[in-house]
Design an enzyme around this catalytic site. Structure first.
Site, PDB file in Angstrom:
ATOM      1  N   TYR A 245       0.837  -1.200   0.000  1.00 55.01           N
ATOM      2  CA  TYR A 245       0.000   0.000   0.000  1.00 55.01           C
ATOM      3  C   TYR A 245       0.877   1.258   0.000  1.00 55.01           C
ATOM      4  O   TYR A 245       0.545   2.250  -0.657  1.00 55.01           O
ATOM      5  CB  TYR A 245      -0.920  -0.007   1.222  1.00 55.01           C
ATOM      6  CG  TYR A 245      -1.997  -1.064   1.159  1.00 55.01           C
ATOM      7  CD1 TYR A 245      -3.169  -0.856   0.433  1.00 55.01           C
ATOM      8  CD2 TYR A 245      -1.850  -2.279   1.822  1.00 55.01           C
ATOM      9  CE1 TYR A 245      -4.157  -1.826   0.370  1.00 55.01           C
ATOM     10  CE2 TYR A 245      -2.831  -3.263   1.769  1.00 55.01           C
ATOM     11  CZ  TYR A 245      -3.980  -3.031   1.033  1.00 55.01           C
ATOM     12  OH  TYR A 245      -4.958  -4.001   0.963  1.00 55.01           O
TER      13      TYR A 245
ATOM     14  N   ASN B 261     -12.664   0.129  -5.405  1.00 54.02           N
ATOM     15  CA  ASN B 261     -12.343  -0.029  -6.824  1.00 54.02           C
ATOM     16  C   ASN B 261     -13.572  -0.578  -7.566  1.00 54.02           C
ATOM     17  O   ASN B 261     -14.022  -1.684  -7.280  1.00 54.02           O
ATOM     18  CB  ASN B 261     -11.170  -1.002  -6.960  1.00 54.02           C
ATOM     19  CG  ASN B 261     -10.802  -1.305  -8.408  1.00 54.02           C
ATOM     20  OD1 ASN B 261     -11.328  -0.706  -9.338  1.00 54.02           O
ATOM     21  ND2 ASN B 261      -9.897  -2.249  -8.590  1.00 54.02           N
TER      22      ASN B 261
ATOM     23  N   CYS C  97      -6.422  -4.543  -8.107  1.00 53.89           N
ATOM     24  CA  CYS C  97      -6.126  -4.167  -6.728  1.00 53.89           C
ATOM     25  C   CYS C  97      -5.769  -5.375  -5.871  1.00 53.89           C
ATOM     26  O   CYS C  97      -5.264  -5.219  -4.756  1.00 53.89           O
ATOM     27  CB  CYS C  97      -7.295  -3.397  -6.122  1.00 53.89           C
ATOM     28  SG  CYS C  97      -8.888  -4.243  -6.190  1.00 53.89           S
ATOM     29  N   HIS C  98      -6.028  -6.584  -6.389  1.00 57.39           N
ATOM     30  CA  HIS C  98      -5.625  -7.776  -5.627  1.00 57.39           C
ATOM     31  C   HIS C  98      -4.111  -7.907  -5.535  1.00 57.39           C
ATOM     32  O   HIS C  98      -3.605  -8.662  -4.712  1.00 57.39           O
ATOM     33  CB  HIS C  98      -6.219  -9.048  -6.257  1.00 57.39           C
ATOM     34  CG  HIS C  98      -5.795  -9.285  -7.673  1.00 57.39           C
ATOM     35  ND1 HIS C  98      -6.442  -8.725  -8.754  1.00 57.39           N
ATOM     36  CD2 HIS C  98      -4.777 -10.034  -8.188  1.00 57.39           C
ATOM     37  CE1 HIS C  98      -5.854  -9.128  -9.877  1.00 57.39           C
ATOM     38  NE2 HIS C  98      -4.844  -9.917  -9.551  1.00 57.39           N
TER      39      HIS C  98
ATOM     40  N   GLU D 119      -1.831 -16.192 -10.737  1.00 50.38           N
ATOM     41  CA  GLU D 119      -0.831 -15.412 -11.470  1.00 50.38           C
ATOM     42  C   GLU D 119       0.582 -15.921 -11.191  1.00 50.38           C
ATOM     43  O   GLU D 119       1.433 -15.958 -12.104  1.00 50.38           O
ATOM     44  CB  GLU D 119      -0.962 -13.943 -11.108  1.00 50.38           C
ATOM     45  CG  GLU D 119      -2.307 -13.355 -11.548  1.00 50.38           C
ATOM     46  CD  GLU D 119      -2.426 -11.854 -11.280  1.00 50.38           C
ATOM     47  OE1 GLU D 119      -1.429 -11.250 -10.822  1.00 50.38           O
ATOM     48  OE2 GLU D 119      -3.496 -11.303 -11.539  1.00 50.38           O
TER      49      GLU D 119
END
Length: 212
Positions: free
Chosen positions: A151, A174, A182-183, A209
Site C-alpha cells: 500500500y 475499486n 487491486c488484488h 498469477e
C-alpha cells in the site's frame, strides 16, 4: 358420487411434464424479448448501462458497461442489485440486461482465469472514481502480472507517500476489480490485507498469477 380421478397423462404426456414445458417456453420467450429490448435500445442510443453476470472461479461476477466502456465489476458479496441501483443513479436510469455488450469482457476474463491472458484490453469508464482514488486506480495496471506492491509503494507511485490508508480505501472501493488489479496490493509485511471479493478470492488470484 365420487369425482373422476385426474388422468395420469394428457395425450401421453404427464401434466407435470406439460406444465414444465410451458414454463420453459415462457422463459425462452421472455429471454428473447429481453434480448430484443436491449438490442433495440442499443441501436437507438437509449441504453445507459448494459449488464450481465458470468460464473468464475471466484464466484458469480456482475459486469456492467456504458457506451464508453466497462464501468463496474462486482463480486457476489457486493450486492449486485445495489450496484445496479448505484449505476442507475450515477450514470442513467436505462439499465438493461444486455449480455452482448459484455461479450468481449467475458471472453478476456475467461482467458485470464484459464491462465492465457496477463492484461485486459477493453475500454473502461472510470466515472465512479475521482481524485486520489482515480490516481491509485491508474497505477494499478502498472503492477505487472504475477507481481505485488505494498500500500505504501502504491501511495508513493500515486503521488502521496503518506496516504497509505487512502490507498486502502481506493482499493476497497475499486469499481473494476480484476480488470484494475487491486488484488496485487498487499501489506508491507507481506500479508494479503483486505479485498472486496474476500480473502479467499484474493489468494486464489495471486496463486493463479504466480503459477502462470
Amino acid at each position: 358420487m365420487t369425482e373422476p380421478a385426474e388422468p395420469d397423462t394428457i395425450n401421453g404426456v404427464r401434466p407435470t411434464e406439460l406444465f414444465a414445458a410451458l414454463r420453459t417456453g415462457e422463459d425462452t420467450t421472455m429471454t428473447r424479448l429481453r434480448h430484443r429490448l436491449a438490442a433495440d435500445a442499443e441501436r437507438d442510443g437509449l441504453l445507459d448501462v448494459g449488464y450481465r453476470t458470468m460464473d468464475s472461479p471466484v464466484g458469480t461476477l456482475l459486469l456492467a458497461a456504458t457506451g464508453q466502456g466497462l464501468v463496474r465489476v462486482a463480486y457476489p458479496g457486493q450486492d449486485h442489485d445495489a450496484a445496479l441501483a448505484k449505476l442507475a443513479e450515477v450514470v442513467g436510469p436505462r439499465v438493461l440486461y444486455a449480455p452482448a455488450r459484455l461479450d468481449e469482457v467475458c471472453r478476456q476474463l475467461e482467458q485470464y482465469f484459464a491462465g492465457r491472458r496477463t492484461m485486459f484490453e477493453v475500454p473502461l469508464d472510470l466515472r465512479l472514481s475521482s481524485g486520489f482514488r482515480r490516481a491509485v486506480l491508474a497505477h494499478l495496471t502498472d503492477i505487472g502480472y504475477g507481481r505485488t506492491e505494498s500500500y505504501r509503494e502504491v501511495a508513493i507511485a500515486a503521488g502521496s507517500p503518506k496516504a497509505v490508508r487512502a490507498v486502502g480505501t481506493a482499493c476497497a472501493t475499486n469499481p473494476l476489480p480484476l480488470v484494475l488489479p487491486c488484488h496485487r496490493v498487499i501489506r508491507s509485511d507481506g500479508t494479503l490485507g483486505q479485498y472486496a471479493g474476500g480473502a479467499a478470492a484474493k489468494q486464489a488470484l495471486l496463486r493463479l498469477e504466480t503459477a502462470a
